[in-house]
Design an enzyme around this catalytic site. Structure first.
Site, PDB file in Angstrom:
ATOM      1  N   ASP A  75       2.985   2.781   3.723  1.00 52.30           N
ATOM      2  CA  ASP A  75       3.780   3.495   2.728  1.00 52.30           C
ATOM      3  C   ASP A  75       4.343   4.734   3.435  1.00 52.30           C
ATOM      4  OD1 ASP A  75       4.897   4.402   0.381  1.00 52.30           O
ATOM      5  OD2 ASP A  75       3.012   5.140  -0.450  1.00 52.30           O
ATOM      6  N   PHE A  76       5.332   5.395   2.813  1.00 56.15           N
ATOM      7  CA  PHE A  76       5.905   6.598   3.429  1.00 56.15           C
ATOM      8  C   PHE A  76       5.302   7.860   2.829  1.00 56.15           C
ATOM      9  CE2 PHE A  76       9.136   9.998   3.440  1.00 56.15           C
ATOM     10  CZ  PHE A  76       9.213  10.204   4.816  1.00 56.15           C
ATOM     11  N   ASP A  77       5.650   8.177   1.587  1.00 54.31           N
ATOM     12  CA  ASP A  77       5.184   9.421   0.962  1.00 54.31           C
ATOM     13  C   ASP A  77       3.674   9.419   0.805  1.00 54.31           C
ATOM     14  OD1 ASP A  77       7.715  10.961   0.077  1.00 54.31           O
ATOM     15  OD2 ASP A  77       8.108   8.920  -0.601  1.00 54.31           O
ATOM     16  N   ASP A 107      -1.431   5.271  -0.499  1.00 53.46           N
ATOM     17  CA  ASP A 107      -2.061   6.397  -1.187  1.00 53.46           C
ATOM     18  C   ASP A 107      -1.889   6.371  -2.692  1.00 53.46           C
ATOM     19  OD1 ASP A 107       0.792   7.035  -1.055  1.00 53.46           O
ATOM     20  OD2 ASP A 107       0.197   9.024  -1.768  1.00 53.46           O
TER      21      ASP A 107
END
Length: 268
Positions: free
Chosen positions: A32-34, A206
């Site tokens: 994932d990024f954020d 997350d």
């Protein structure tokens, strides 16, 4: 040479890296990024990956079969943050978009929602006063209330009313509610499809939407005894408990993700 024993869950990091090194050419790393590669910011447009991340992803991509970022962000946003990466695949908007051979390919079923989402974003800007942040993503609209958590119920109600009226789907996240096309697409489906030829895979997430990706790893293990999946959570005070409970290992922060990968690369 004897094969490395197959780790059981929860697997230790040492066992997981040993398995990965042994099957490197058939291993995929998903991120994932954020909240995973970048700290979560009050202004989503200001998010940047941890300084060490681009280089470590490129190094990782040279050691394993595939590295991919699977994010709620549009592909164009991800491409702007990782412009120098040549060997990392980008899946945007939960898989509604994918960067393929330099072009952004969109799921055909979602294309008809491009204009309605632009109109919805404008409506949200008028209806929801700052500091609610309206993020227009071409095929979805995210309403961030990180700077005004006391308005969560108001923002959620507004989103649900508009979603019901327009026949849209709702995705909740960390201090955000997102309106999406009613297209059957999520991170778990991205992972399921991408794992068809993989022998090993890691997923770093997350948020609640990442649990579906963890589930995809478990589902593949259930039907393929030769496959090994490693689910990594990144700690946070909002959704961290739920995500960690579904993961094999929890890392403290995006900076810890970069450090974990850097250490792991020494094993190859």
């Amino acid at each position: 040479m004897a094969e490395t024993p197959r780790p059981t869950h929860p697997a230790t990091a040492d066992h997981a890296w040993a398995r990965t090194v042994e099957h490197a050419s058939r291993t995929t790393f998903f991120f994932d990024f954020d909240g995973v590669l970048s700290p979560v910011t009050k202004d989503p447009s200001a998010s940047q990956p941890v300084a060490e991340v681009p280089a470590v992803l490129e190094r990782l991509a040279a050691r394993v079969g595939r590295v991919a970022i699977v994010s709620a962000r549009p592909v164009d946003f991800l491409r702007s943050r990782f412009a120098g990466l040549e060997h990392v695949d980008l899946f945007g908007l939960y898989g509604l978009e994918v960067l393929h051979e330099g072009e952004v390919v969109t799921k055909p079923a979602a294309l008809e929602f491009e204009r309605p989402m632009a109109e919805l974003a404008a409506e949200a800007q008028d209806a929801l006063a700052k500091p609610v942040f309206v993020e227009y993503k071409r095929l979805s609209v995210a309403l961030h209330y990180r700077e005004c958590p006391e308005r969560a119920a108001e923002v959620e109600q507004w989103a649900h009313e508009r979603a019901e009226r327009a026949g849209l789907a709702i995705q909740r996240g960390r201090m955000v509610v997102e309106l999406k096309p009613p297209v059957d697409q999520d991170k778990g489906m991205v992972i399921t499809e991408a794992l068809r030829d993989a022998g090993c895979a890691w997923y770093f997430g997350d948020d609640m939407s990442d649990i579906k990706a963890f589930d995809a790893l478990r589902a593949r293990e259930a039907v393929d005894p030769g496959f090994f999946g490693m689910a990594i959570a990144v700690a946070n005070d909002e959704t961290g408990a739920e995500v960690s409970s579904a993961a094999d290992l929890t890392l403290a922060s995006p900076a810890a993700v970069a450090a974990f990968l850097t250490e792991g690369l020494t094993r190859f």
